[in-house]
Design an enzyme around this catalytic site. Structure first.
Site, PDB file in Angstrom:
ATOM      1  N   GLN A  81      78.638  29.351   8.234  1.00  0.00           N
ATOM      2  CA  GLN A  81      77.253  29.459   7.788  1.00  0.00           C
ATOM      3  C   GLN A  81      76.438  30.332   8.761  1.00  0.00           C
ATOM      4  OE1 GLN A  81      78.435  25.916   7.766  1.00  0.00           O
ATOM      5  NE2 GLN A  81      79.051  26.129   5.661  1.00  0.00           N
ATOM      6  N   HIS A 105      84.935  33.161   3.966  1.00  0.00           N
ATOM      7  CA  HIS A 105      85.008  34.461   4.612  1.00  0.00           C
ATOM      8  C   HIS A 105      85.870  35.368   3.743  1.00  0.00           C
ATOM      9  CE1 HIS A 105      82.973  33.021   8.028  1.00  0.00           C
ATOM     10  NE2 HIS A 105      83.993  32.563   8.725  1.00  0.00           N
ATOM     11  N   LYS A 122      80.546  37.727   8.560  1.00  0.00           N
ATOM     12  CA  LYS A 122      81.251  37.299   9.780  1.00  0.00           C
ATOM     13  C   LYS A 122      82.758  37.407   9.625  1.00  0.00           C
ATOM     14  CE  LYS A 122      79.470  33.190   9.746  1.00  0.00           C
ATOM     15  NZ  LYS A 122      78.653  33.376   8.540  1.00  0.00           N
TER      16      LYS A 122
END
Length: 438
Positions: A226, A43, A18
């Site tokens: 998550q 991230h 992501k």
């Protein structure tokens, strides 16, 4: 008129990439807002070969013309936050003008970490596989209405009273139940009073900021942490996180209304991974799992823990798309499959001898799943760095079309490598992004 907003979330158990996707998309948005989780979520973003590892700070901060918001649904460790901000400053990121923290976000304090670590390692307890960073206990205090919010952190008298009172309670609990050493409330107050003054310039009413931006027609992206299968309500409970990782969490975790959400974008790997304990129907327990882990560099950005690897699970992806209302899919790490002769894909389940696509709500049901696989031919050709769908090997195209047809959402973007430039955007999705930017 449809709002120029999008939720970007993980469609599996997190770690879908992501960070890179939010970074790529943030060029189309005025604001990126994080709505859940804490500094247990990592991230990794690579821009022209330079690596940025973000834990609390939304990826939008890496764009000079994009504001980054930490919403009220996040639990904030002030010391971890300031460490991350310091590293970003050292890398030349303008955090002081671009980053905003909700005054309603909950605060993680040292006793949260102490309790989680002691509880996770207690004899006889079933391990969940937490990062022991205090996330769960902070959310527990929030729900029991005994937590400290950022606005309270900035009030020295209230902070001192809170730490003194709660330390008495928490020290007694961990001493009685786990035999852990007590924390010093005086030392804790001194450290966090100093941290509060450094956090203060970032603090504002971010719900007001976001709603005003949306009213003015600005584009806002809501960044999940998550993944869907770790959601406290809809995930593989109890092996889940402590917050709402689904699209609904964007509403409660930022203070915007549900009608302000324009679209939902789910990020899925071309296979599946998960970290920690819990059921994993398509987990590969032989050398195939080692191959995916090695090729995909499947190690946690925050913890360094090796991830468990498995084949793509379409029943789980359909479930994720259904409860999130996912319109678009982003497929990441397609290139990891380049070396395979054959690629199994789970298309349904067999439970107690009966075929089903229903996701059991309980762990016992999940553990009884026998995946039913469809085997697709591998393409045995490199896809890393390919930026056009038509340039992909024909069998790679077939794999993606199969995934799209079976999942119930439209593939809008494909990632074929870790760098920002190793991304292809399909035409229909490009049009949707143009609307966001207009």
């Amino acid at each position: 008129m449809q709002a120029k907003t999008a939720v970007v979330l993980g469609a599996q158990w997190g770690d879908e990439g992501k960070g890179k996707i939010v970074d790529v998309l943030s060029g189309q948005f005025s604001i990126v807002a994080r709505y859940a989780g804490g500094h247990n979520a990592g991230h990794t973003v690579i821009i022209h070969g330079q690596k940025f590892i973000l834990q609390l700070v939304p990826c939008g901060v890496l764009r000079a013309d994009c504001r980054a918001v930490i919403g009220n649904g996040v639990v904030l460790d002030p010391v971890a936050f300031l460490n991350e901000v310091g590293k970003l400053r050292d890398l030349g990121v303008n955090v002081d003008e671009q980053l905003f923290v909700s005054n309603r976000a909950q605060v993680i304090l040292p006793y949260h970490r102490m309790i989680e670590l002691a509880s996770e390692n207690a004899p006889g307890r079933k391990k969940i596989g937490t990062t022991s960073r205090g996330i769960g206990p902070a959310y527990e205090d929030k729900m029991s209405r005994g937590g400290l919010r950022v606005v309270d952190l900035l009030n020295r008298d209230l902070l001192k009273t809170h730490i003194e009172s709660v330390c008495r309670e928490k020290n007694a609990i961990v001493r009685a139940l786990f035999g852990a050493n007590p924390l010093d409330p005086v030392k804790m107050y001194d450290e966090y009073a100093r941290a509060a003054e450094l956090v203060r310039p970032f603090v504002t009413d971010t719900a007001m900021l976001l709603n005003q931006a949306i009213r003015e027609g600005q584009s806002v992206m809501f960044e999940g942490a998550q993944g869907t299968l770790l959601d406290i309500d809809h995930g593989t409970y109890p092996f889940v996180t402590s917050s709402s990782a689904t699209a609904g969490g964007a509403v409660t975790g930022t203070g915007v209304g549900p009608t302000a959400i324009g679209t939902v974008i789910g990020v899925t790997k071309a296979y599946v991974t998960r970290v920690g304990e819990g059921p994993f129907p398509t987990e590969i327990l032989d050398q195939g799992g080692d191959l995916l882990r090695s090729r995909g560099q499947e190690y946690g950005a925050v913890t360094g823990r090796p991830r468990r690897c498995g084949w793509l699970d379409l029943p789980l992806l359909r479930y994720s798309n259904r409860i999130n209302g996912t319109e678009w899919l982003v497929v990441s790490k397609l290139d990891v499959l380049d070396a395979l002769d054959e690629i199994p894909v789970c298309t349904s389940y067999r439970i107690d001898g009966r075929l089903t696509e229903c996701i059991p709500a309980d762990v016992r049901g999940l553990e009884r799943i026998e995946p039913v696989y469809t085997k697709l031919k591998g393409w045995k050709a490199p896809t890393d760095g390919v930026t056009s769908f038509e340039q992909l090997p024909p069998r790679a195209q077939e794999y993606l079309r199969f995934l799209e047809a079976e999942s119930g959402a439209v593939i809008g973007m494909i990632s074929t490598g870790p760098d920002r430039t190793q991304t292809m955007v399909l035409p229909a999705f490009a049009e949707a992004l143009d609307f966001m930017r207009a």
